[in-house]
Design an enzyme around this catalytic site. Sequence first.
Site, PDB file in Angstrom:
ATOM      1  N   GLU A  67       0.815  -1.228   0.000  1.00 45.70           N
ATOM      2  CA  GLU A  67       0.000   0.000   0.000  1.00 45.70           C
ATOM      3  C   GLU A  67       0.852   1.283   0.000  1.00 45.70           C
ATOM      4  O   GLU A  67       0.294   2.390  -0.022  1.00 45.70           O
ATOM      5  CB  GLU A  67      -0.936   0.008   1.219  1.00 45.70           C
ATOM      6  CG  GLU A  67      -2.145  -0.912   1.092  1.00 45.70           C
ATOM      7  CD  GLU A  67      -1.833  -2.389   1.265  1.00 45.70           C
ATOM      8  OE1 GLU A  67      -0.921  -2.718   2.052  1.00 45.70           O
ATOM      9  OE2 GLU A  67      -2.488  -3.208   0.594  1.00 45.70           O
ATOM     10  N   ILE A  91      10.166  -9.196   4.102  1.00 47.18           N
ATOM     11  CA  ILE A  91      11.079 -10.308   4.395  1.00 47.18           C
ATOM     12  C   ILE A  91      10.653 -11.536   3.584  1.00 47.18           C
ATOM     13  O   ILE A  91       9.465 -11.884   3.558  1.00 47.18           O
ATOM     14  CB  ILE A  91      11.098 -10.602   5.909  1.00 47.18           C
ATOM     15  CG1 ILE A  91      11.585  -9.351   6.648  1.00 47.18           C
ATOM     16  CG2 ILE A  91      11.989 -11.807   6.212  1.00 47.18           C
ATOM     17  CD1 ILE A  91      11.603  -9.473   8.150  1.00 47.18           C
ATOM     18  N   THR A  95       7.089 -18.352  -0.081  1.00 44.15           N
ATOM     19  CA  THR A  95       6.501 -18.122  -1.401  1.00 44.15           C
ATOM     20  C   THR A  95       7.160 -16.906  -2.059  1.00 44.15           C
ATOM     21  O   THR A  95       8.066 -16.304  -1.487  1.00 44.15           O
ATOM     22  CB  THR A  95       4.986 -17.871  -1.271  1.00 44.15           C
ATOM     23  OG1 THR A  95       4.819 -16.637  -0.560  1.00 44.15           O
ATOM     24  CG2 THR A  95       4.297 -19.000  -0.533  1.00 44.15           C
ATOM     25  N   HIS A  97       5.869 -14.004  -2.525  1.00 47.45           N
ATOM     26  CA  HIS A  97       5.136 -12.761  -2.252  1.00 47.45           C
ATOM     27  C   HIS A  97       6.064 -11.551  -2.244  1.00 47.45           C
ATOM     28  O   HIS A  97       5.708 -10.471  -2.691  1.00 47.45           O
ATOM     29  CB  HIS A  97       4.385 -12.847  -0.910  1.00 47.45           C
ATOM     30  CG  HIS A  97       5.268 -12.656   0.285  1.00 47.45           C
ATOM     31  ND1 HIS A  97       5.938 -13.693   0.898  1.00 47.45           N
ATOM     32  CD2 HIS A  97       5.619 -11.525   0.948  1.00 47.45           C
ATOM     33  CE1 HIS A  97       6.658 -13.202   1.894  1.00 47.45           C
ATOM     34  NE2 HIS A  97       6.482 -11.899   1.954  1.00 47.45           N
ATOM     35  N   PHE A 122      12.475   5.379  -2.013  1.00 56.06           N
ATOM     36  CA  PHE A 122      12.192   3.939  -1.890  1.00 56.06           C
ATOM     37  C   PHE A 122      12.906   3.439  -0.625  1.00 56.06           C
ATOM     38  O   PHE A 122      13.993   2.886  -0.683  1.00 56.06           O
ATOM     39  CB  PHE A 122      12.746   3.247  -3.148  1.00 56.06           C
ATOM     40  CG  PHE A 122      12.556   1.761  -3.206  1.00 56.06           C
ATOM     41  CD1 PHE A 122      11.347   1.202  -3.591  1.00 56.06           C
ATOM     42  CD2 PHE A 122      13.604   0.898  -2.920  1.00 56.06           C
ATOM     43  CE1 PHE A 122      11.185  -0.181  -3.684  1.00 56.06           C
ATOM     44  CE2 PHE A 122      13.456  -0.490  -3.004  1.00 56.06           C
ATOM     45  CZ  PHE A 122      12.240  -1.016  -3.383  1.00 56.06           C
ATOM     46  N   ARG A 136      19.737  -3.308   9.256  1.00 58.08           N
ATOM     47  CA  ARG A 136      19.573  -2.122   8.400  1.00 58.08           C
ATOM     48  C   ARG A 136      18.620  -1.093   8.990  1.00 58.08           C
ATOM     49  O   ARG A 136      18.234  -0.134   8.310  1.00 58.08           O
ATOM     50  CB  ARG A 136      19.074  -2.582   7.010  1.00 58.08           C
ATOM     51  CG  ARG A 136      20.159  -3.320   6.243  1.00 58.08           C
ATOM     52  CD  ARG A 136      19.627  -4.232   5.161  1.00 58.08           C
ATOM     53  NE  ARG A 136      20.732  -4.866   4.428  1.00 58.08           N
ATOM     54  CZ  ARG A 136      21.450  -5.901   4.881  1.00 58.08           C
ATOM     55  NH1 ARG A 136      21.170  -6.444   6.053  1.00 58.08           N
ATOM     56  NH2 ARG A 136      22.446  -6.395   4.161  1.00 58.08           N
TER      57      ARG A 136
HETATM   58  C1  DLZ Z   1       0.889 -10.173   2.823  1.00 59.34           C
HETATM   59  C2  DLZ Z   1       2.230  -9.646   3.225  1.00 59.34           C
HETATM   60  C3  DLZ Z   1       3.302 -10.511   3.424  1.00 59.34           C
HETATM   61  C4  DLZ Z   1       3.187 -11.982   3.269  1.00 59.34           C
HETATM   62  N1  DLZ Z   1       4.509 -10.056   3.812  1.00 59.34           N
HETATM   63  C5  DLZ Z   1       4.693  -8.717   3.971  1.00 59.34           C
HETATM   64  C6  DLZ Z   1       5.962  -8.196   4.370  1.00 59.34           C
HETATM   65  O1  DLZ Z   1       6.948  -8.908   4.600  1.00 59.34           O
HETATM   66  N2  DLZ Z   1       6.066  -6.860   4.495  1.00 59.34           N
HETATM   67  C7  DLZ Z   1       5.020  -6.001   4.260  1.00 59.34           C
HETATM   68  O2  DLZ Z   1       5.202  -4.772   4.395  1.00 59.34           O
HETATM   69  N3  DLZ Z   1       3.816  -6.464   3.904  1.00 59.34           N
HETATM   70  C8  DLZ Z   1       3.618  -7.794   3.759  1.00 59.34           C
HETATM   71  N4  DLZ Z   1       2.398  -8.282   3.406  1.00 59.34           N
HETATM   72  C9  DLZ Z   1       1.250  -7.346   3.303  1.00 59.34           C
HETATM   73  C10 DLZ Z   1       1.111  -6.662   1.938  1.00 59.34           C
HETATM   74  O3  DLZ Z   1       2.097  -5.646   1.771  1.00 59.34           O
HETATM   75  C11 DLZ Z   1      -0.303  -5.999   1.817  1.00 59.34           C
HETATM   76  O4  DLZ Z   1      -0.513  -5.142   2.907  1.00 59.34           O
HETATM   77  C12 DLZ Z   1      -1.413  -7.017   1.779  1.00 59.34           C
HETATM   78  O5  DLZ Z   1      -1.190  -7.955   0.759  1.00 59.34           O
HETATM   79  C13 DLZ Z   1      -2.777  -6.339   1.543  1.00 59.34           C
HETATM   80  O6  DLZ Z   1      -2.804  -5.660   0.298  1.00 59.34           O
END
Ligand code: DLZ
Length: 158
Positions: A67, A91, A95, A97, A122, A136
């Site tokens: 977001e 992190i 998967t 993601h 960024f 970090r």
């Molecule tokens: C879903 C998710 C995962 C698995 N890991 C992280 C993360 O390591 N760091 C992070 O800032 N956000 C993570 N999110 C959440 C997604 O950024 C997002 O908020 C959700 O997918 C909802 O759109």
Amino acid sequence: MATALKNLNEYNTATFADMSDKKFGIVVAEWHKDITDALSNGAIETLLKHGAQKENIFRNTVPGSFELTLGAQFLAQHEEIDAVICIGVVIKGDTKHDDYINHAVANGLTNVSLKYNKPVAFGLVTTNNLEQALDRAGGKHGNKGVEAAAAVIHMLSF
Ligand code: DLZ
């Protein structure tokens, strides 16, 4: 291993202009909140150190790093905001993601920056594990929030 070799906390301030008349937006993701708070504090301290006024720093949170782009756009669209700093920690897990989030944020923030013609930093820490993220965020590899703030100050001094 760029980070291991170069701690950008020792950034060159020689060309930095005074920031006392500038307004900054900061967008902070709440995933890994302890770490993003440390990064955000580093960014705010750096802005203050270079003359920014406390009342000219507008900090908002978003649920996760995905977001950050929309949060940056919400702030960048305001004419009075000069630059936006985005802070998040992603992190790696089991998967892919992290790949999807990191690429989406990198592309998204580039687009916001170019659309509004403003620096958008960024400040996304992308690591393999928690320890690397802590390193970090005020640990042995400095504080990437400091570097994100230094990047927008540099660009505003362009
Ligand atoms: C879903 C998710 C995962 C698995 N890991 C992280 C993360 O390591 N760091 C992070 O800032 N956000 C993570 N999110 C959440 C997604 O950024 C997002 O908020 C959700 O997918 C909802 O759109």
